[in-house]
Scaffold this active site. Structure first.
Site, PDB file in Angstrom:
ATOM      1  N   PRO A   1      70.763 -74.040 -41.178  1.00  0.00           N
ATOM      2  CA  PRO A   1      70.739 -74.722 -39.764  1.00  0.00           C
ATOM      3  C   PRO A   1      69.513 -74.119 -38.666  1.00  0.00           C
ATOM      4  O   PRO A   1      69.457 -72.960 -38.758  1.00  0.00           O
ATOM      5  CB  PRO A   1      72.196 -74.114 -39.139  1.00  0.00           C
ATOM      6  CG  PRO A   1      72.702 -73.402 -39.729  1.00  0.00           C
ATOM      7  CD  PRO A   1      71.882 -73.473 -41.193  1.00  0.00           C
TER       8      PRO A   1
ATOM      9  N   ARG B   1      68.283 -56.239 -36.037  1.00  0.00           N
ATOM     10  CA  ARG B   1      68.675 -57.048 -35.050  1.00  0.00           C
ATOM     11  C   ARG B   1      69.963 -56.864 -34.438  1.00  0.00           C
ATOM     12  O   ARG B   1      70.501 -55.777 -34.506  1.00  0.00           O
ATOM     13  CB  ARG B   1      68.282 -58.622 -35.465  1.00  0.00           C
ATOM     14  CG  ARG B   1      66.785 -58.811 -35.908  1.00  0.00           C
ATOM     15  CD  ARG B   1      66.501 -60.419 -36.120  1.00  0.00           C
ATOM     16  NE  ARG B   1      66.791 -61.040 -34.982  1.00  0.00           N
ATOM     17  CZ  ARG B   1      67.081 -62.523 -34.924  1.00  0.00           C
ATOM     18  NH1 ARG B   1      66.823 -63.013 -36.074  1.00  0.00           N
ATOM     19  NH2 ARG B   1      67.077 -63.162 -34.098  1.00  0.00           N
TER      20      ARG B   1
ATOM     21  N   HIS C   1      65.687 -64.259 -45.798  1.00  0.00           N
ATOM     22  CA  HIS C   1      65.750 -64.235 -44.373  1.00  0.00           C
ATOM     23  C   HIS C   1      64.409 -63.884 -44.002  1.00  0.00           C
ATOM     24  O   HIS C   1      63.853 -63.203 -44.436  1.00  0.00           O
ATOM     25  CB  HIS C   1      66.684 -63.305 -43.486  1.00  0.00           C
ATOM     26  CG  HIS C   1      68.009 -63.601 -43.826  1.00  0.00           C
ATOM     27  ND1 HIS C   1      68.782 -64.317 -43.344  1.00  0.00           N
ATOM     28  CD2 HIS C   1      68.949 -62.990 -44.753  1.00  0.00           C
ATOM     29  CE1 HIS C   1      70.204 -64.722 -43.882  1.00  0.00           C
ATOM     30  NE2 HIS C   1      70.076 -63.677 -44.599  1.00  0.00           N
TER      31      HIS C   1
ATOM     32  N   TYR D   1      60.507 -65.729 -35.121  1.00  0.00           N
ATOM     33  CA  TYR D   1      60.225 -66.467 -36.565  1.00  0.00           C
ATOM     34  C   TYR D   1      58.844 -66.588 -36.780  1.00  0.00           C
ATOM     35  O   TYR D   1      58.709 -67.421 -38.022  1.00  0.00           O
ATOM     36  CB  TYR D   1      61.302 -67.414 -36.498  1.00  0.00           C
ATOM     37  CG  TYR D   1      62.778 -67.204 -36.280  1.00  0.00           C
ATOM     38  CD1 TYR D   1      63.274 -66.501 -37.315  1.00  0.00           C
ATOM     39  CD2 TYR D   1      63.232 -67.552 -35.106  1.00  0.00           C
ATOM     40  CE1 TYR D   1      64.584 -65.836 -37.174  1.00  0.00           C
ATOM     41  CE2 TYR D   1      64.827 -67.240 -35.038  1.00  0.00           C
ATOM     42  CZ  TYR D   1      65.363 -66.452 -35.942  1.00  0.00           C
ATOM     43  OH  TYR D   1      66.724 -65.885 -35.912  1.00  0.00           O
TER      44      TYR D   1
ATOM     45  N   ARG E   1      59.413 -73.237 -31.962  1.00  0.00           N
ATOM     46  CA  ARG E   1      60.083 -72.420 -30.688  1.00  0.00           C
ATOM     47  C   ARG E   1      60.387 -70.866 -31.275  1.00  0.00           C
ATOM     48  O   ARG E   1      60.126 -70.438 -32.439  1.00  0.00           O
ATOM     49  CB  ARG E   1      61.480 -72.696 -30.512  1.00  0.00           C
ATOM     50  CG  ARG E   1      61.604 -74.125 -30.649  1.00  0.00           C
ATOM     51  CD  ARG E   1      62.398 -75.114 -29.327  1.00  0.00           C
ATOM     52  NE  ARG E   1      62.278 -76.192 -29.319  1.00  0.00           N
ATOM     53  CZ  ARG E   1      63.125 -77.073 -29.722  1.00  0.00           C
ATOM     54  NH1 ARG E   1      64.006 -76.812 -30.089  1.00  0.00           N
ATOM     55  NH2 ARG E   1      62.879 -78.425 -29.852  1.00  0.00           N
TER      56      ARG E   1
ATOM     57  N   ASN F   1      68.413 -69.663 -47.620  1.00  0.00           N
ATOM     58  CA  ASN F   1      68.496 -68.971 -46.195  1.00  0.00           C
ATOM     59  C   ASN F   1      69.638 -69.783 -45.580  1.00  0.00           C
ATOM     60  O   ASN F   1      69.281 -70.723 -45.084  1.00  0.00           O
ATOM     61  CB  ASN F   1      67.135 -69.238 -45.478  1.00  0.00           C
ATOM     62  CG  ASN F   1      66.986 -68.439 -44.369  1.00  0.00           C
ATOM     63  OD1 ASN F   1      68.128 -68.021 -43.525  1.00  0.00           O
ATOM     64  ND2 ASN F   1      65.840 -68.278 -43.626  1.00  0.00           N
TER      65      ASN F   1
ATOM     66  N   GLU G   1      69.698 -64.570 -51.493  1.00  0.00           N
ATOM     67  CA  GLU G   1      69.828 -64.798 -50.099  1.00  0.00           C
ATOM     68  C   GLU G   1      68.375 -64.421 -49.312  1.00  0.00           C
ATOM     69  O   GLU G   1      68.042 -63.169 -49.635  1.00  0.00           O
ATOM     70  CB  GLU G   1      71.078 -64.101 -49.620  1.00  0.00           C
ATOM     71  CG  GLU G   1      71.129 -64.285 -47.891  1.00  0.00           C
ATOM     72  CD  GLU G   1      72.107 -63.465 -47.521  1.00  0.00           C
ATOM     73  OE1 GLU G   1      73.062 -63.322 -48.214  1.00  0.00           O
ATOM     74  OE2 GLU G   1      72.205 -62.806 -46.368  1.00  0.00           O
TER      75      GLU G   1
HETATM   76  O1  CA2 Z   1      65.701 -64.621 -40.226  1.00  0.00           O
HETATM   77  C1  CA2 Z   1      66.191 -65.752 -40.677  1.00  0.00           C
HETATM   78  O2  CA2 Z   1      65.716 -66.172 -41.558  1.00  0.00           O
HETATM   79  C2  CA2 Z   1      67.667 -66.162 -40.106  1.00  0.00           C
HETATM   80  O3  CA2 Z   1      68.662 -66.932 -41.525  1.00  0.00           O
HETATM   81  C3  CA2 Z   1      67.464 -67.116 -39.179  1.00  0.00           C
HETATM   82  C4  CA2 Z   1      68.487 -67.613 -38.192  1.00  0.00           C
HETATM   83  C5  CA2 Z   1      69.250 -66.719 -37.895  1.00  0.00           C
HETATM   84  O4  CA2 Z   1      70.659 -67.182 -37.221  1.00  0.00           O
HETATM   85  C6  CA2 Z   1      69.725 -65.641 -38.819  1.00  0.00           C
HETATM   86  O5  CA2 Z   1      70.434 -64.416 -38.253  1.00  0.00           O
HETATM   87  C7  CA2 Z   1      68.383 -64.949 -39.505  1.00  0.00           C
HETATM   88  C8  CA2 Z   1      68.234 -68.850 -37.198  1.00  0.00           C
HETATM   89  C9  CA2 Z   1      67.416 -69.850 -37.647  1.00  0.00           C
HETATM   90  C10 CA2 Z   1      66.817 -70.476 -36.533  1.00  0.00           C
HETATM   91  O6  CA2 Z   1      65.475 -70.711 -36.732  1.00  0.00           O
HETATM   92  C11 CA2 Z   1      64.793 -71.029 -35.558  1.00  0.00           C
HETATM   93  C12 CA2 Z   1      63.393 -71.100 -35.614  1.00  0.00           C
HETATM   94  C13 CA2 Z   1      62.681 -71.520 -34.614  1.00  0.00           C
HETATM   95  C14 CA2 Z   1      63.352 -71.637 -33.465  1.00  0.00           C
HETATM   96  C15 CA2 Z   1      64.622 -71.704 -33.169  1.00  0.00           C
HETATM   97  C16 CA2 Z   1      65.270 -71.112 -34.489  1.00  0.00           C
END
Ligand code: CA2
Length: 150
Positions: free
Chosen positions: A9, A107, A100, A22, A17, A74, A98
């Protein structure tokens, strides 16, 4: 080897964003990097993204009969609480790595625990888009073990 890449998700928002967390690379670019990386190594990838837990469960369950040799996954925020995804990973025989983008261990406290990691082959976190490429390599070119001593 044909590898399935699953993005969970909100990863469709990548590069648009929160660039401070990220990065600026979009998901389309990550998928392009993966396809190129796989091609150079004589393999291939199919990349899919969903914001829906049940869709990810369905893809995990179908992966073997679809001819994939492993899964780079992921799970996004589902990483931290989805028992349904954990059960799906545990139920299939295909290896799952897995991955990330961010270093989840550096974090917030709630991101430090993965319910998936214990049933995955391993976890790679903190290398941005390269985490996915390392995940591909982990599945397709397992590390050589030292030769046994005679
Ligand atoms: O670091 C990762 O790849 C995560 O899986 C990313 C997830 C986060 O909930 C995990 O803790 C770590 C969040 C994905 C959301 O990605 C976004 C990218 C750009 C803007 C907003 C959200």
């Amino acid at each position: 080897m044909k590898i399935l890449v699953l993005h969970g998700p909100n990863l469709n928002l990548l590069g648009t964003r929160e660039p401070g967390v990220y990065g600026k690379v979009t998901l389309v670019e990550v998928d392009r990097m993966l396809r190129e990386h796989a091609r150079r190594r004589g393999g291939s990838v199919e990349c899919r993204q969903s914001n829906h837990e049940g869709q990810l469960v369905d893809w995990l369950q179908a992966a073997q009969r679809e001819g994939f040799g492993g899964i780079v996954f992921n799970p996004g925020a589902f990483t931290h609480y989805s028992i349904a995804l954990r059960d799906a990973v545990a139920a299939i025989t295909l290896p799952v790595v897995e991955v990330h983008l961010s270093n989840v261990h550096g974090r917030e406290e709630f991101r430090r625990h993965s319910v998936i990691a214990a049933v995955a082959r391993g976890q790679i976190a903190g290398f941005g888009p390269q985490s996915y490429l390392l995940g591909f390599d982990a599945l397709t070119a397992p590390a050589r073990r030292p030769a046994p001593r005679r």
